[in-house]
Scaffold this active site. Structure first.
Site, PDB file in Angstrom:
ATOM      1  N   GLY A 116       7.015  -9.140  -1.526  1.00 20.84           N
ATOM      2  CA  GLY A 116       6.406  -9.286  -0.210  1.00 20.84           C
ATOM      3  C   GLY A 116       5.482 -10.482  -0.194  1.00 20.84           C
TER       4      GLY A 116
ATOM      5  N   LYS B 242       1.695 -14.117  -2.710  1.00 16.12           N
ATOM      6  CA  LYS B 242       3.052 -13.590  -2.808  1.00 16.12           C
ATOM      7  C   LYS B 242       3.008 -12.483  -3.852  1.00 16.12           C
ATOM      8  CE  LYS B 242       5.598 -17.758  -1.678  1.00 16.12           C
ATOM      9  NZ  LYS B 242       6.418 -18.843  -2.201  1.00 16.12           N
TER      10      LYS B 242
ATOM     11  N   ASP C  99      -9.451  -1.482   6.616  1.00 24.31           N
ATOM     12  CA  ASP C  99      -8.208  -1.970   7.230  1.00 24.31           C
ATOM     13  C   ASP C  99      -7.076  -0.998   6.911  1.00 24.31           C
ATOM     14  OD1 ASP C  99      -6.565  -3.584   8.715  1.00 24.31           O
ATOM     15  OD2 ASP C  99      -6.190  -5.020   7.107  1.00 24.31           O
TER      16      ASP C  99
ATOM     17  N   LYS D 156      -4.021   1.208   7.515  1.00 25.31           N
ATOM     18  CA  LYS D 156      -2.875   1.265   8.419  1.00 25.31           C
ATOM     19  C   LYS D 156      -1.653   1.501   7.531  1.00 25.31           C
ATOM     20  CE  LYS D 156      -2.831  -3.731   8.178  1.00 25.31           C
ATOM     21  NZ  LYS D 156      -2.843  -5.021   8.814  1.00 25.31           N
TER      22      LYS D 156
ATOM     23  N   ASN E  21      -0.596  -0.868   4.792  1.00 29.37           N
ATOM     24  CA  ASN E  21      -1.404  -0.974   3.576  1.00 29.37           C
ATOM     25  C   ASN E  21      -1.302   0.275   2.712  1.00 29.37           C
ATOM     26  OD1 ASN E  21      -2.295  -3.516   4.045  1.00 29.37           O
ATOM     27  ND2 ASN E  21      -4.167  -2.888   5.093  1.00 29.37           N
TER      28      ASN E  21
ATOM     29  N   THR F  38      -7.187  -3.791  12.047  1.00 35.02           N
ATOM     30  CA  THR F  38      -6.060  -4.191  12.873  1.00 35.02           C
ATOM     31  C   THR F  38      -6.209  -3.431  14.192  1.00 35.02           C
ATOM     32  OG1 THR F  38      -4.859  -4.394  10.828  1.00 35.02           O
ATOM     33  CG2 THR F  38      -3.540  -4.337  12.827  1.00 35.02           C
TER      34      THR F  38
END
Ligand code: AMP
Length: 447
Positions: free
Chosen positions: A36, A42, A151, A153, A156, A191
């Site tokens: 990903g 990376k 963060d 979500k 993650n 987010t």
């Protein structure tokens, strides 16, 4: 606070193009496919050449980090991941760097992102609850250490090969010193769809409470297959979040609606805490206490023997392990041990045994006797061994607990309850481990 430079091991003579497939980092990790990509990093699959196991390597481009002003986030991610060690949080094994790159060697989450699962459709209640339980437990652990993710979500949240949840991406996290724990955070993070009302309106907010809000959004999304707060217009979306304006699909059971209402409460002061969520009956379904006392008598301990050897009697009642705990334990077992470069951080030693609880206890007591340690506590099915205080400023106390996996198959967990870590390592590795060989079937991490 620790400087990132202090915790990076500079690898000499590393080729900056090394992350191509087949290239080897630090003579240890062979790069595989790209897993990903983020803004300045990376993530590659890699193989630990010493063990053959998979790891993930996050290659961070230093120049991009500096250009985008993400030094603080990068530093936070490394520091936080080093700080929090939990079965449902991705483990950071090692950090390395060249002039241009930072390499984070991380636990590999084979199951990919939880987000991909939701994209395929909503989850059944049990599946959603399992992920939610793991998320809340890991988060509760973080909050107790003063770490807030900020963060959360589904993107993650990764899954390992057993389908267990692993919290990732601590780039936005905040680490507060103990004296700051009640203070308000001021940076707007997260987010849009997952952020709490107090974050939206940029009032100061408490990290723990806004993490809980995000968990509510995640739970809703897992169960419904779509977001509770959504609008193409960001201002309208923020308005809905601010007012806590959402509605549940008609298939949501009442107990879930009630729990969600307690989590998605726009007033952070009234919002439920992780501790209270863990007491909620819907949350607790399918969970058992970590260690439930076994009621039945251990038949292989003779009556006169039990009277004479009290500690044996107490510990000879093993505790049951539930499947959830075993899975989370086994997920941590191999990796934590295989990748530990030294043993100085290892605080618990686990072994499986096919000996009876009474002989396990008797053997541990024999070792304690030889080492002139005292057995100081035997309640709750736990044995505590203490090296007397006269020998040192702080006593060294080692606890031992037996869990029953299956009839005639036990897990014994030995931990340092207090005292010097180095001394504990020396005693465990030099004396206790070798002396227990007759009752050990396999030590944690041994193949
Ligand atoms: P990140 O830069 O941390 O957001 O990572 C980018 C992507 O790489 C993630 O969204 C995941 O799909 C993947 N990824 C990151 N870390 C891991 C890991 N430890 N195991 C497997 N995949 C990962």
């Amino acid at each position: 606070m620790e400087n990132i430079k202090d915790i990076i091991v500079y690898a000499s003579g590393v080729n900056p193009e090394m992350e191509k497939t087949g290239k080897v980092l630090m003579s240890k990790y062979e790069f595989g496919k790209l897993l990903g990509q983020g803004n300045f990093a990376k993530v590659y699959l890699a193989r630990d050449l010493r063990t053959g196991d998979n790891v993930a390597i996050k290659v961070i481009d230093k120049e991009k980090v500096l250009k985008l002003g993400f030094e603080v986030q990068t530093r936070r991610e490394v520091l936080t991941m080093r700080q929090v060690k939990h079965p449902n949080i991705l483990r950071l094994y090692e950090v390395s760097a060249t002039k241009t790159k930072i390499y984070l060697i991380i636990e590999y989450a084979k199951g990919g992102e939880l987000f991909e699962k939701i994209e395929k459709g909503r989850l059944c209640e049990n599946q959603a609850r399992k992920y939610f339980q793991q998320l809340i437990k890991a988060l509760d652990f973080c909050h107790k250490q003063g770490v807030y993710h900020r963060d959360l979500k589904p993107e993650n949240l990764l899954l390992d090969e057993n389908g267990d949840l692993k919290i990732a991406d601590f780039g936005m996290s905040t680490f507060l010193e103990a004296h700051q724990r009640n203070s308000l955070l001021k940076t707007a993070c997260g987010t849009p769809a997952y952020v709490a009302p107090e974050v939206v309106c940029r009032k100061g907010y408490y990290g723990a409470k806004s993490d809980v809000w995000s968990c509510g959004v995640i739970l809703y999304t897992l169960l419904a297959g779509y977001l509770p707060f959504y609008d193409n217009n960001l201002m309208v979306l923020y308005g809905k979040i601010y007012r806590g304006e959402y509605s549940c699909p008609n298939w949501f059971p009442l107990d879930i609606r009630r729990l969600l209402a307690r989590i998605l409460d726009p007033n952070p002061n009234k919002r439920i805490t992780t501790a209270k969520i863990m007491e909620n009956p819907w949350f607790r379904r399918g969970l058992y206490p970590k260690a439930v006392q076994m009621k039945k008598e251990i038949t292989d301990v003779a009556d006169d023997e039990t009277a004479a050897v009290k500690p044996t009697q107490a510990l000879a009642q093993p505790t049951y392990l539930n499947a959830f705990y075993i899975l989370s334990l086994s997920a941590g077992l191999d990796l934590s041990v295989l990748f530990a470069t030294d043993n100085s951080e290892k605080e618990d030693f686990k072994f499986t045994s096919m000996s009876s609880p009474s002989s396990i206890v008797a053997t541990i007591e024999d070792v304690a006797c030889i080492l002139q340690m005292e057995i100081v506590k035997t309640d709750g099915g736990m044995l505590k061994l203490e090296w007397p205080r006269e020998r040192r400023e702080e006593p060294l106390i080692i606890s031992a607990e037996i869990f029953e996996f299956a009839p005639s198959f036990y897990l014994v967990e030995m931990k340092k309850s207090c005292g010097d870590a180095l001394e504990y390592q020396k005693i465990m590795m030099g004396h206790i481990r070798p002396a227990l060989k007759d009752i050990v079937w396999i030590w944690q991490g041994e193949k």
